[in-house]
Design a protein around this motif. Structure first.
Motif, PDB file in Angstrom:
ATOM      1  N   THR A 116       0.830  -1.206   0.000  1.00 44.71           N
ATOM      2  CA  THR A 116       0.000   0.000   0.000  1.00 44.71           C
ATOM      3  C   THR A 116       0.866   1.257   0.000  1.00 44.71           C
ATOM      4  O   THR A 116       0.610   2.199  -0.759  1.00 44.71           O
ATOM      5  N   LEU A 248      -7.456   3.991   1.185  1.00 41.93           N
ATOM      6  CA  LEU A 248      -8.292   3.008   1.879  1.00 41.93           C
ATOM      7  C   LEU A 248      -8.839   1.967   0.908  1.00 41.93           C
ATOM      8  O   LEU A 248      -8.929   0.789   1.230  1.00 41.93           O
ATOM      9  N   THR A 252      -8.002  -2.061   0.975  1.00 41.65           N
ATOM     10  CA  THR A 252      -9.008  -3.131   0.943  1.00 41.65           C
ATOM     11  C   THR A 252      -8.698  -4.147  -0.150  1.00 41.65           C
ATOM     12  O   THR A 252      -8.760  -5.365   0.072  1.00 41.65           O
ATOM     13  N   VAL A 314     -11.647  -8.518   5.066  1.00 45.48           N
ATOM     14  CA  VAL A 314     -12.111  -7.843   3.858  1.00 45.48           C
ATOM     15  C   VAL A 314     -13.358  -7.018   4.142  1.00 45.48           C
ATOM     16  O   VAL A 314     -13.498  -5.891   3.656  1.00 45.48           O
ATOM     17  N   GLY A 317     -12.253  -3.911   5.986  1.00 43.39           N
ATOM     18  CA  GLY A 317     -11.640  -2.980   5.035  1.00 43.39           C
ATOM     19  C   GLY A 317     -12.662  -2.342   4.115  1.00 43.39           C
ATOM     20  O   GLY A 317     -12.597  -1.136   3.822  1.00 43.39           O
ATOM     21  N   TYR A 318     -13.633  -3.141   3.684  1.00 42.99           N
ATOM     22  CA  TYR A 318     -14.678  -2.616   2.804  1.00 42.99           C
ATOM     23  C   TYR A 318     -15.521  -1.573   3.513  1.00 42.99           C
ATOM     24  O   TYR A 318     -15.866  -0.522   2.951  1.00 42.99           O
ATOM     25  N   ARG A 319     -15.867  -1.835   4.764  1.00 39.33           N
ATOM     26  CA  ARG A 319     -16.674  -0.873   5.521  1.00 39.33           C
ATOM     27  C   ARG A 319     -15.906   0.430   5.746  1.00 39.33           C
ATOM     28  O   ARG A 319     -16.483   1.526   5.679  1.00 39.33           O
ATOM     29  N   ALA A 321     -13.550   1.610   3.762  1.00 34.74           N
ATOM     30  CA  ALA A 321     -13.491   2.284   2.464  1.00 34.74           C
ATOM     31  C   ALA A 321     -14.830   2.938   2.128  1.00 34.74           C
ATOM     32  O   ALA A 321     -14.876   4.023   1.545  1.00 34.74           O
TER      33      ALA A 321
END
Length: 330
Positions: A116, A248, A252, A314, A317-319, A321
């Motif tokens: 990242t 972010l 993810t 995941v 991370g998705y939440r 993002a």
């Protein structure tokens, strides 16, 4: 007066208009009819995904059974010998399995951070180059490793970093140093895995960041320049804050990539028995136990545990993002 009995049944909302659901269904059908060629091109990929990604999920039930290779589908789903959480308990009592989980966690964190930050830094540096020819040439060069298989790169790493590899030969001839066990010592091996993966992926990963840099409002830089901001201050207070949302998103995607396929291929093509204590991860452990020794139920249980942890990470991370970058898949 028209015959009302012959009028088609139409769902109306309280205002007397056609329901949005009906409009949506009609638009979907219209899209399918008008673009059927495109959907036909996608169909083989959808079928392959179903066959090789979703259908095998049904057989995850063998993690809770005493499965044998000669068991038929009928036996697996209707006449299985269920053992509950036996294989999961055995996994957590086995030192090799626990070590593989620890190694996976360590390499996962290092890879996610490296894959990242490295593309972000590279994109920021590349964005400062004003000569388009030089900029595009550098972009092309750093993209190339992404398209090379770890089967090829693994062989290159062994030839370059082996005991008789190019690096150790040069160290010996120039400085009289003893060979460095890059691929034979666990600590060195972890460093090689993380750094080589960063080198392979940072160029391709920078594409998203470069696209984001191109979309930053130039008026922000002009206003900061009027206020007397230096180039470094512009980067610190304009560029980096504008990059945080997409960072972010990349984070993810990196989490999903590392947990999905980013560990097995690289490690399987470079590791050996001397680095199992620091380099053996869940994927390679499952391969050895499941494929080489035939303990399919136990291997499936370990793999299922890893998938469950990956799903949680995941989703988190998705939440994040979605909350901070307004990025959503569905």
């Amino acid at each position: 007066m028209p015959d009302m009995a012959k009028q088609p049944d139409v769902v109306m909302d309280p205002g007397g208009k056609i329901s949005p659901a009906i409009k949506k269904n009609k638009s979907v059908i219209k899209s399918l009819v008008m673009s059927w060629q495109l959907y036909a091109m996608v169909l083989p990929a959808v079928i392959m995904t179903l066959l090789f990604a979703y259908v095998p999920l049904l057989y995850s039930v063998i993690a809770f059974q005493n499965f044998k290779p000669y068991h038929t589908m009928n036996h697996v789903f209707f006449h299985a010998d269920w053992v509950g959480l036996k294989h999961f308990k055995y996994a957590f009592s086995l030192d090799a399995a626990k070590q593989a989980m620890v190694n996976t966690a360590v390499l996962f964190v290092l890879k996610v951070i490296g894959n990242t930050i490295a593309p972000l830094i590279f994109a920021l540096l590349l964005n400062e180059i004003r000569r388009e020819g030089i900029k595009r040439s550098i972009q092309t060069l750093v993209y190339l490793p992404h398209f090379m298989s770890w089967v090829i790169l693994g062989g290159i790493l062994i030839d370059v970093l082996g005991q008789q590899g190019v690096v150790n030969v040069m160290l010996g001839r120039l400085f009289g140093a003893d060979p460095v066990p890059f691929l034979l010592n666990g600590d060195w091996y972890r460093a090689v895995i993380v750094v080589s993966d960063m080198w392979k992926e940072f160029g391709f990963g920078a594409i998203v960041f470069l696209a984001t840099l191109a979309g930053i409002n130039p008026a922000l830089y002009e206003a900061s320049e009027v206020d007397g901001a230096t180039r470094w201050k512009q980067t610190l207070y304009v560029t980096i804050p504008s990059m945080l949302p997409i960072t972010l998103v990349v984070l993810t995607l990196t989490i999903a990539g590392v947990l999905g396929y980013g560990l097995f291929e690289q490690i399987f093509n470079t590791y050996n028995g001397l680095v199992y204590d620091k380099g053996d991860v869940i994927d390679t452990f499952v391969f050895r136990i499941g494929i080489q020794t035939g303990q399919f139920s136990f291997a499936t249980a370990v793999g299922l545990f890893k998938s469950f942890i990956g799903l949680i990470l995941v989703v988190i991370g998705y939440r994040l993002a979605y909350k901070y970058a307004n990025y959503k898949i569905f």
